[in-house]
Scaffold this motif. Structure first.
Motif, mmCIF file in Angstrom:
data_model
loop_
_atom_site.group_PDB
_atom_site.id
_atom_site.type_symbol
_atom_site.label_atom_id
_atom_site.label_comp_id
_atom_site.label_asym_id
_atom_site.label_seq_id
_atom_site.Cartn_x
_atom_site.Cartn_y
_atom_site.Cartn_z
ATOM 1 N N ARG A 5 29.952 -28.952 -21.503
ATOM 2 C CA ARG A 5 30.407 -27.739 -20.832
ATOM 3 C C ARG A 5 29.626 -26.586 -21.399
ATOM 4 O O ARG A 5 29.394 -26.502 -22.598
ATOM 5 N N GLU A 6 29.216 -25.659 -20.542
ATOM 6 C CA GLU A 6 28.292 -24.675 -21.074
ATOM 7 C C GLU A 6 28.984 -23.521 -21.755
ATOM 8 O O GLU A 6 28.469 -22.968 -22.693
ATOM 9 N N GLU A 7 30.168 -23.142 -21.344
ATOM 10 C CA GLU A 7 30.809 -22.003 -21.992
ATOM 11 C C GLU A 7 31.498 -22.450 -23.263
ATOM 12 O O GLU A 7 32.466 -23.166 -23.223
ATOM 13 N N SER A 9 33.210 -20.691 -25.284
ATOM 14 C CA SER A 9 34.566 -20.178 -25.371
ATOM 15 C C SER A 9 35.466 -20.938 -24.407
ATOM 16 O O SER A 9 36.639 -21.147 -24.664
ATOM 17 N N PRO A 14 42.521 -23.359 -23.972
ATOM 18 C CA PRO A 14 43.453 -24.382 -23.527
ATOM 19 C C PRO A 14 43.674 -24.325 -22.022
ATOM 20 O O PRO A 14 43.352 -23.353 -21.364
ATOM 21 N N ARG A 15 44.195 -25.350 -21.543
ATOM 22 C CA ARG A 15 44.660 -25.378 -20.167
ATOM 23 C C ARG A 15 45.969 -24.611 -20.139
ATOM 24 O O ARG A 15 46.810 -24.707 -21.011
ATOM 25 N N ARG A 16 46.115 -23.791 -19.147
ATOM 26 C CA ARG A 16 47.381 -23.096 -19.024
ATOM 27 C C ARG A 16 48.113 -23.625 -17.819
ATOM 28 O O ARG A 16 47.562 -23.774 -16.761
ATOM 29 N N ARG A 28 48.537 -19.757 -27.668
ATOM 30 C CA ARG A 28 47.497 -20.270 -26.781
ATOM 31 C C ARG A 28 48.053 -21.046 -25.614
ATOM 32 O O ARG A 28 47.600 -22.140 -25.291
ATOM 33 N N GLU A 452 42.711 -33.469 -17.203
ATOM 34 C CA GLU A 452 42.514 -32.518 -16.109
ATOM 35 C C GLU A 452 42.291 -33.244 -14.793
ATOM 36 O O GLU A 452 42.756 -32.797 -13.742
ATOM 37 N N PHE B 14 38.032 -14.816 -22.256
ATOM 38 C CA PHE B 14 38.751 -15.711 -23.171
ATOM 39 C C PHE B 14 39.160 -14.947 -24.420
ATOM 40 O O PHE B 14 38.441 -14.045 -24.858
ATOM 41 N N THR B 15 40.301 -15.323 -24.964
ATOM 42 C CA THR B 15 40.757 -14.655 -26.183
ATOM 43 C C THR B 15 39.709 -14.839 -27.271
ATOM 44 O O THR B 15 39.210 -15.935 -27.482
ATOM 45 N N ALA B 17 36.729 -13.639 -27.252
ATOM 46 C CA ALA B 17 35.363 -13.420 -26.777
ATOM 47 C C ALA B 17 35.150 -11.935 -26.514
ATOM 48 O O ALA B 17 36.066 -11.226 -26.086
ATOM 49 N N ALA B 21 33.881 -13.962 -19.470
ATOM 50 C CA ALA B 21 33.099 -15.112 -19.026
ATOM 51 C C ALA B 21 32.778 -14.973 -17.543
ATOM 52 O O ALA B 21 31.727 -15.399 -17.073
ATOM 53 N N SER B 41 23.058 -21.778 -18.904
ATOM 54 C CA SER B 41 24.197 -22.041 -19.773
ATOM 55 C C SER B 41 24.922 -20.744 -20.099
ATOM 56 O O SER B 41 24.289 -19.732 -20.368
ATOM 57 N N GLY B 42 26.243 -20.795 -20.026
ATOM 58 C CA GLY B 42 27.036 -19.648 -20.449
ATOM 59 C C GLY B 42 27.130 -18.548 -19.423
ATOM 60 O O GLY B 42 27.565 -17.448 -19.718
ATOM 61 N N LYS B 45 29.647 -20.167 -14.670
ATOM 62 C CA LYS B 45 29.819 -20.950 -13.451
ATOM 63 C C LYS B 45 30.901 -22.003 -13.587
ATOM 64 O O LYS B 45 31.715 -22.197 -12.669
ATOM 65 N N THR B 46 30.960 -22.675 -14.742
ATOM 66 C CA THR B 46 32.016 -23.679 -14.919
ATOM 67 C C THR B 46 33.385 -23.022 -15.011
ATOM 68 O O THR B 46 34.363 -23.541 -14.467
ATOM 69 N N THR B 47 33.443 -21.855 -15.661
ATOM 70 C CA THR B 47 34.722 -21.140 -15.721
ATOM 71 C C THR B 47 35.195 -20.783 -14.318
ATOM 72 O O THR B 47 36.377 -20.908 -13.994
ATOM 73 N N ARG B 50 36.694 -23.769 -12.842
ATOM 74 C CA ARG B 50 37.988 -24.089 -13.441
ATOM 75 C C ARG B 50 39.065 -23.083 -13.034
ATOM 76 O O ARG B 50 40.246 -23.406 -13.022
ATOM 77 N N PHE B 55 42.635 -24.748 -13.945
ATOM 78 C CA PHE B 55 42.642 -25.075 -15.371
ATOM 79 C C PHE B 55 42.514 -23.808 -16.217
ATOM 80 O O PHE B 55 42.756 -23.822 -17.404
ATOM 81 N N GLU B 56 42.072 -22.727 -15.590
ATOM 82 C CA GLU B 56 42.069 -21.427 -16.254
ATOM 83 C C GLU B 56 42.806 -20.461 -15.345
ATOM 84 O O GLU B 56 42.890 -20.662 -14.133
ATOM 85 N N ARG B 57 43.305 -19.394 -15.949
ATOM 86 C CA ARG B 57 44.084 -18.419 -15.223
ATOM 87 C C ARG B 57 43.299 -17.105 -15.214
ATOM 88 O O ARG B 57 42.893 -16.631 -16.260
ATOM 89 N N GLU B 164 28.606 -30.104 -12.613
ATOM 90 C CA GLU B 164 27.368 -30.747 -13.089
ATOM 91 C C GLU B 164 27.433 -32.264 -12.881
ATOM 92 O O GLU B 164 27.245 -33.022 -13.830
#
Lengths: 552, 377
Positions: A5-7, A9, A14-16, A28, A452, B14-15, B17, B21, B41-42, B45-47, B50, B55-57, B164
């Motif tokens: 995974r590239e990020e 952070s 975590p998954r929320r 978290r 996931e 992200f907390t 950071a 992102a 990278s970074g 795009k993946t965020t 998600r 998977f992210e809010r 990916e």
């Protein structure tokens, strides 16, 4: 694990799930169903040591005066000297043994690699019993020598020499195991690189192999030293004044138990210092393989005319550490049976042992689940703290846990005092790190992506756990439970102090019989205990060597 | 019901950071469309993916899937209730289940017969029929990838998210799977979002590509437009190779070391940079030429020349490998392209408009109106 995974952070985040309620960033996003039970577990884990500190601090300056005595320093010196001797001797025994069994064409290699580790299955008080029964006054060796040559005295077995000998023979496998693990996963390309730069095989061993083994030696030594610090059975039976024995005599022999608490705190301070020193010295160089390729197995060294001495070396170690104690036990078992020693008591004690061990294993595994889920899936300062709290047992010798629970039970929970519940609680505090560790390792193998994936396929959190995570981590749960079960079977000091009146386990039977010199009575439970511990160890190490073989 | 996906003003930090992102992302994916999120990278795009999966809010903004707001000020719908399928980079197959059990996992409660049929259909669709009872570790990378696709498609999701998905395959398999996956998605009419750092992959698989840099969507368009008319210098630098050659504008003419270019619209700028792709540069040995060959790198099918221009820029030119010019030789340089993208300090300036039509009018070499650089001297 290459999840790529590239990020950076994003990976840690975590998954929320669930509701949109705002939560503290400390947690978290972990659901309360997870952190609440985990918090409770952490509190239970730090309760004993916390209470001990409280109790000692109530003594005010008196406690300092009590501790600040020549006797304390004598105990401190004794304990440190014993630990140093045992650790150094263990490393010296293990280095050649590890090298012979993993890098040479030693005859019966598989057999030696299992047999050399098996002494770990012998509880220290059983080892001490065997040493005393074999080498002590009126022991096997002395009585033979007396009838043959009229020798009436052997060198004193009680004291430092006997304790160091016994503990070395029982705990060197800790170093051997960590060494074996490192050697089998070591990249031989590093050694080949050294050879290609013109270093001979001896120089390569000294300059490359040995430094690479240093972390393993360090980790194994730490385990040995902790084992010596917390050992109660061997030092007591061999009458060597180390902390654990002094705490026990202080506790049983006097009405003022504050001094026992003070000594226990000093002992905890000693183990914490050791742990701190270890983690400090570990920093620095990395020991990873730098390449990503597949490792080639190392070349086996031909022993040639060194074969016989090599076999003799392994045979001596196994003979002293394993055959001798078992031989002594068998001898006394036969004598006891001939003299009509009843086996029924052994059977009852065995059932009691199995019962409390099973109970402790179950509770430890159940309690470790929320802690591990929290720390692995919701990594953060809070969950890290909770997980670390469960590792308190590593730094707390059994006698200390027992003592603090005695105090706590007598003052705050008389309904628990001297019940099976209290005993199980002590076991759990002491041994839950094993369940947490093995469960954690298993859960780390389960990629969060797998969970996931299940979520994106329409499964909610509890169903994901039941259908994916649980089944995938079940080996960790099982082996964690098995480890706790086996160590509880052998536990002595906490059992002695906390058992309900009239409740006997194999450990207390052996202890009682040996302390009074009834060796024939100690033989049967000792043998049973060794068998129970040895069989799973044989199975595990055979499987391990098969894995190694198939990899090679 | 609109089966597409819309992201409005979505931001996520992200907390711990310093930088968000994902910042202020707008994205709209039409039903049946394949959109690639392309970036280094970074870049977030993946965020973004998600955030769509749940998977992210998001901290701000909202996400709409098939007409339902799944994240935003009015609450948050958890991933299991969103109806999104996801294919992970590591496939995330359940190692304790067989191929058909993996596929069956998400299909849910259906009558036994229907479920069986659905599994068989998916197995056949992905060509996995013979492997139904195998376990994931018994499969090759490409086969695992197919299982991951089949499993994600099982519950008939509103959208398929691919993170990916080809990066764990070897080169040959990757090329084959790109085509295979695109064909499969197109034949099913599935809406899909693909995350990749590989521009080839984005261009091959996607209908439109969104270039993300530093958490922002810098440009979203069909691959041909993104390639030939990058919206910003940053996008131009990331997508494809190219050199910026300075040009001076006088009236309706832009003049550079590569010759003159007619402008369609007149701007206020006097100095611009033209984006020149190595393939679009032609060379001719000429002792009177103003450019000098600096170096030559042989690649097999092509040879790359680096050419020193009088303006100070070193230009790259790809030539067929039968062309052989020694370093040090003087050459005439021309650009085989009518329409070039021109840039001010940051962004593309509308001096030459990208064609309204699709790719056809882009690739064809047209008679040049750029005047030979050599002719000027």
């Amino acid at each position: 694990m290459n999840q790529g995974r590239e990020e950076a952070s994003g990976r840690a985040a975590p998954r929320r799930g669930g509701k949109s309620r705002r939560r503290s960033p400390l947690l978290r996003g972990a659901p309360a169903a997870l952190w609440l039970p985990a918090l409770v577990v952490a509190v239970i884990m730090v309760l004993p040591i916390g209470y001990l500190v409280l109790r000692a601090s109530q003594g005010g300056t008196d406690i300092l005066d009590l501790i600040w005595r020549p006797r304390t320093f004598m105990l401190l010196r004794n304990t440190v000297v014993l630990a140093t001797i045992v650790t150094v001797a263990s490393v010296l025994i293990s280095l050649p043994a590890a090298w012979l069994t993993s890098r040479t064409d030693l005859p019966w290699r598989r057999f030696w690699s299992v047999a050399l580790v098996l002494p770990l299955a012998v509880p220290s008080y059983v080892g001490a019993f065997a040493i005393v029964a074999a080498l002590g006054p009126r022991g096997l060796l002395q009585s033979r020598l007396e009838t043959l040559f009229g020798i009436e005295r052997l060198p004193e077995i009680y004291g430092l020499f006997g304790a160091a000998l016994t503990l070395t023979l029982l705990s060197y496998p800790y170093v051997l195991l960590t060494l074996n693990a490192t050697i089998s996963s070591m990249d031989t390309a590093l050694e080949e690189a050294s050879r290609s730069m013109g270093y001979g095989s001896l120089a390569t061993f000294r300059k490359v192999t040995l430094p690479l083994l240093r972390p393993a030696v360090g980790a194994g030594s730490l385990l040995v030293a902790l084992y010596v610090f917390s050992d109660f059975g061997a030092v007591s039976l061999l009458q060597f004044d180390s902390f654990t024995r002094a705490i026990y005599t202080q506790y049983t022999g006097s009405f003022d138990r504050t001094l026992a608490a003070g000594l226990a705190l000093v002992l905890v301070g000693l183990t914490v210092t050791l742990l701190g020193f270890e983690s400090w010295s570990r920093g620095g160089a990395g020991y990873h393989r730098s390449t990503a390729g597949v490792m080639r197995p190392s070349r086996m060294l031909k022993l040639g005319r060194w074969k016989a001495p090599a076999v003799a070396y392994c045979a001596t170690v196994v003979g002293l550490a394993l055959v001798m104690p078992i031989g002594v036990i068998l001898y006394w078992l036969v004598r006891g049976l001939r003299a009509g020693e009843p086996l029924r008591l052994v059977w009852d004690a065995g059932l009691n042992s199995a019962y409390v061990s099973l109970l402790a294993a179950l509770v430890a595994v159940l309690l470790s689940i929320p802690v591990v889920l929290l720390s692995v899936r919701h990594a953060g300062p809070f969950s890290g703290l909770i997980e670390r709290a469960t590792y308190a047992g590593y730094a707390l010798p059994g006698i200390v846990v027992a003592l603090s629970l005695v105090f706590f039970g007598a003052n705050y929970a008389p309904f628990l005092y001297q019940t099976t519940g209290m005993l199980v609680l002590a076991y759990v505090v002491r041994f839950i790190p094993q369940a947490v560790g093995s469960m954690r390792a298993a859960l780390l193998q389960v990629s969060p992506h797998i969970e996931e994936a299940a979520r994106s396929l329409g499964y909610n959190s509890p169903r994901v756990w039941l259908s994916v995570t649980g089944p995938l981590a079940r080996h960790g749960l099982l082996s964690g439970g098995l480890l706790v079960f086996l160590t509880v079977m052998k536990e002595l000091p906490a059992t002695l102090l906390l058992r309900p009146i009239g409740f006997n386990t194999l450990a207390t039977r052996i202890w009682g019989a040996t302390a009074e010199g009834f060796w024939a009575r100690a033989a049967a439970p000792a043998l049973l205990l060794i068998l129970i511990s040895a069989i799973p160890m044989i199975v595990i190490s055979l499987r391990q060597s098969r894995v190694d073989a198939s990899r090679g | 019901m609109h089966d597409g996906i819309t992201l409005v003003n979505v931001s996520k930090r992200f907390t711990g950071a310093d930088e968000p992102a994902v910042r202020d992302v707008h994205l709209s994916v039409e039903p049946g469309e394949i959109v690639a999120l392309l970036g280094p990278s970074g870049c977030g795009k993946t965020t973004t993916l998600r955030l769509i999966a749940g998977f992210e809010r998001p901290d701000e903004g909202h996400v709409i899937i098939a007409g339902n707001q799944v994240a935003g000020p009015h609450g948050f719908i958890s991933p299991d209730k969103r109806g999104v399928g996801m294919v992970f980079q590591d496939y995330a197959l359940f190692p304790h289940l067989t191929v058909s059990d993996n596929i069956a996992f998400g299909i849910g409660r259906l009558p036994r017969q229907e479920k069986r049929e659905r599994i068989d259909e998916l197995l056949e669709l992905t060509g996995l029929g013979a492997l139904a009872e195998r376990f994931p570790h018994q499969l090759s990378g490409g086969q695992q990838q197919r299982v991951a696709m089949a499993r994600a498609l099982g519950p008939k999701p509103h959208v398929l998210l691919l993170d990916e998905p080809f990066s764990n395959l070897d080169t040959e398999m990757r090329l084959a799977m790109r085509i295979e996956v695109r064909d499969l998605l197109k034949s099913l009419g599935t809406t899909a979002i693909l995350v990749t750092h590989d521009q080839q992959e984005a261009m091959t698989v996607a209908d439109r590509m969104a270039v993300m840099l530093h958490g922002r969507v810098e440009q979203i368009d069909v691959p041909e437009i993104v390639y030939h008319y990058p919206a910003t210098r940053a996008v131009a630098n990331f997508v494809g190779q190219g050199t910026f050659v300075p040009a001076t504008i006088a009236g309706a003419i832009a003049e550079s070391d590569l010759g003159r270019f007619e402008l369609e619209e007149q701007g206020a700028q006097v100095h611009v940079d033209l984006l020149i792709r190595p393939r679009d540069v032609s060379l001719e040995v000429d002792p009177d030429g103003i450019a000098v060959i600096v170096s030559r790198t042989f690649h097999g099918a092509e040879t790359t020349y680096v050419i020193q221009l009088p303006c100070g820029v070193q230009l790259q030119s790809n030539q067929p490998s039968y062309v052989s010019i020694s370093p040090g030789a003087r050459v005439r340089v021309r650009c085989n392209r009518v329409r070039l993208a021109a840039y001010d300090a940051d962004s593309r300036v509308a001096l030459t408009a990208p064609p309204r039509l699709g790719p056809m009018s882009l690739g064809t070499p047209v008679a040049l109106d750029g005047i030979d650089a050599a002719a000027r001297s």
